[in-house]
Design an enzyme around this catalytic site. Structure first.
Site, mmCIF file in Angstrom:
data_model
loop_
_atom_site.group_PDB
_atom_site.id
_atom_site.type_symbol
_atom_site.label_atom_id
_atom_site.label_comp_id
_atom_site.label_asym_id
_atom_site.label_seq_id
_atom_site.Cartn_x
_atom_site.Cartn_y
_atom_site.Cartn_z
ATOM 1 N N CYS A 279 6.008 -4.562 15.614
ATOM 2 C CA CYS A 279 5.651 -3.512 16.574
ATOM 3 C C CYS A 279 4.191 -3.693 16.951
ATOM 4 O O CYS A 279 3.319 -3.764 16.085
ATOM 5 C CB CYS A 279 5.902 -2.135 15.970
ATOM 6 S SG CYS A 279 7.641 -1.821 15.598
ATOM 7 N N CYS B 169 -1.387 6.425 9.817
ATOM 8 C CA CYS B 169 -0.126 5.889 10.310
ATOM 9 C C CYS B 169 -0.362 4.624 11.125
ATOM 10 O O CYS B 169 -1.170 4.603 12.044
ATOM 11 C CB CYS B 169 0.565 6.948 11.170
ATOM 12 S SG CYS B 169 2.143 6.422 11.850
ATOM 13 N N GLU C 247 0.830 -1.200 0.000
ATOM 14 C CA GLU C 247 0.000 0.000 0.000
ATOM 15 C C GLU C 247 0.867 1.252 0.000
ATOM 16 O O GLU C 247 1.927 1.300 0.627
ATOM 17 C CB GLU C 247 -0.942 0.003 1.211
ATOM 18 C CG GLU C 247 -1.997 -1.091 1.112
ATOM 19 C CD GLU C 247 -3.008 -1.073 2.246
ATOM 20 O OE1 GLU C 247 -4.171 -1.419 2.000
ATOM 21 O OE2 GLU C 247 -2.632 -0.704 3.383
ATOM 22 N N CYS D 143 1.194 -1.524 15.577
ATOM 23 C CA CYS D 143 1.160 -1.273 14.140
ATOM 24 C C CYS D 143 0.482 -2.418 13.408
ATOM 25 O O CYS D 143 0.851 -3.587 13.570
ATOM 26 C CB CYS D 143 2.589 -1.086 13.625
ATOM 27 S SG CYS D 143 2.689 -0.804 11.849
ATOM 28 N N CYS E 237 6.328 -6.873 7.277
ATOM 29 C CA CYS E 237 7.366 -6.287 8.121
ATOM 30 C C CYS E 237 7.862 -7.349 9.084
ATOM 31 O O CYS E 237 7.095 -8.206 9.525
ATOM 32 C CB CYS E 237 6.810 -5.087 8.896
ATOM 33 S SG CYS E 237 8.069 -4.122 9.767
ATOM 34 N N CYS F 268 3.559 8.590 1.024
ATOM 35 C CA CYS F 268 4.099 7.624 1.974
ATOM 36 C C CYS F 268 4.291 6.301 1.240
ATOM 37 O O CYS F 268 3.318 5.692 0.788
ATOM 38 C CB CYS F 268 3.131 7.456 3.144
ATOM 39 S SG CYS F 268 3.650 6.251 4.380
#
Length: 396
Positions: A140, A369, A116, A143, A136, A129
């Protein structure tokens, strides 16, 4: 677009021709790599510099995708390029527009994977962005992308391609013969999408060399921000080989809390990270470092946290971006109350640091975010599952 504008989602009909076997994609090659590729197909050495400049301008200034349209090249040379190279970008699967004007693109890349990319228009600038990995590796806990396992690194072509796709959608390529327009809809680029950029350093570096080149896409290093969770060994290298602005996903003021929020902290703790950050402005000739701090109710948002943060960053040219937590399905945290965020910001501000509170953007299309996650990997975990992983200290 007004605040009451409806959410829209378009499934675009753009289709990229798959790369033909044996052909090299020119997108994402640095100048030196492109020059070598032109030599390899028989371009005379005395012509390499000229041909490099011509092809580079067609690709990155005019946004041309067809060798036949490169009209200042001889027909036989265009045919030679066609025989050996392709010009391929990620495929746009869908495009969503938020009520606040944010656009989110779901892009399909080689292997059928999806990433994305988000475009955020603001009054005096437009920020793109971009993602650097499929998924990933950092997990985290606040997230959404961190709940998706790492699939692979993006290539330099796939990173540059995100910017080119956005420029396609925004109609930002110049038109030959038209008056020059200095307005930039994409004026800033942030490596804050899916993935940890410093775990894909070489591809990110090469992509940024293409993006920063002043004869093509021409985004200066002062308009590019790389966000890292704290891959300490690569921070000095980033300063020296990229030189862009740096943002750090900090989010906590003690190792005990950061170990849970940002598990990479178990490998490089706060003290090690801050030591590396103190050197970055000097090595990169940057003005200051941005500390990103997501506000989680009852976790990291106390006055004591704010005072500790000020002490930790003492001596580092910095600003603190306070990010109200953007919730996602199954998230184990809650956004701090607004009054608590403002009180936190006030302590930092009085200590002499800029402490803007980031306005959440694109929440209605899961583009804010910490919310990015490819559609094919959007299987929901329950709040209990994720909380159990956090409690168990899932490593990164």
């Amino acid at each position: 677009m007004t605040a009451t504008a409806p959410i829209t989602q378009d499934v675009l009909t753009i289709r990229r021709t798959p790369p033909q076997e044996g052909k090299t994609n020119l997108i994402g090659l640095t100048r030196s790599q492109l020059a070598e590729a032109l030599r390899a197909i028989g371009t005379p050495e005395r012509q390499v510099k000229m041909r490099l400049g011509q092809v580079w301008q067609w690709l990155y200034h005019w946004g041309v995708r067809d060798f036949a349209a490169m009209t200042n090249l001889a027909k036989d040379y265009r045919a030679l390029l066609e025989d050996h190279f392709t010009i391929d970008l990620p495929q746009v699967v869908s495009r969503q527009a938020s009520a606040d004007g944010t656009r989110k693109y779901l892009l399909r890349i080689a292997g059928g994977h999806e990433v994305e990319t988000v475009y955020i228009p603001e009054e005096n600038r437009g920020t793109l962005c971009v993602s650097s990995q499929v998924g990933c590796t950092l997990t985290c806990s606040f997230c959404h992308t961190g709940t998706q396992k790492l699939v692979r690194n993006l290539t330099a072509a796939e990173i540059v391609g995100q910017l080119m796709v956005a420029r396609d959608d925004l109609g930002e390529w110049p038109v030959q013969g038209a008056p020059k327009n200095e307005t930039r809809l994409v004026s800033n680029l942030v490596l804050m999408g899916m993935g940890e950029p410093l775990y894909n350093f070489e591809n990110v570096r090469d992509a940024m060399q293409v993006v920063m080149d002043n004869e093509g896409l021409t985004l200066s290093r002062r308009r590019i921000t790389l966000s890292t969770s704290g891959v300490v060994p690569e921070i000095a290298r980033t300063a020296q080989e990229i030189g862009c602005l740096l943002a750090v996903s900090f989010h906590a003021t003690t190792d005990a809390v950061r170990d849970k929020l940002v598990p990479i902290n178990k490998r490089w703790n706060i003290a090690a990270l801050l030591d590396a950050l103190r050197e970055y402005p000097r090595l990169s000739n940057s003005e200051r470092i941005t500390f990103e701090y997501v506000m989680l109710k009852g976790v990291n948002d106390s006055d004591a946290d704010a005072r500790r943060l000020v002490k930790l960053i003492a001596g580092i040219p910095a600003k603190i971006n306070l990010i109200p937590f953007n919730e996602w399905p199954g998230a184990p945290y809650v956004r701090s109350d607004w009054a608590r965020i403002e009180a936190f910001a006030d302590i930092i501000h009085k200590a002499g640091y800029a402490s803007p509170i980031r306005t959440p953007r694109g929440e209605d299309i899961m583009a804010a975010c910490g919310q990015l996650k490819s559609e094919t990997e959007r299987a929901r975990k329950s709040r209990a599952q994720i909380a159990a992983e956090v409690a168990g200290g899932a490593g990164g």
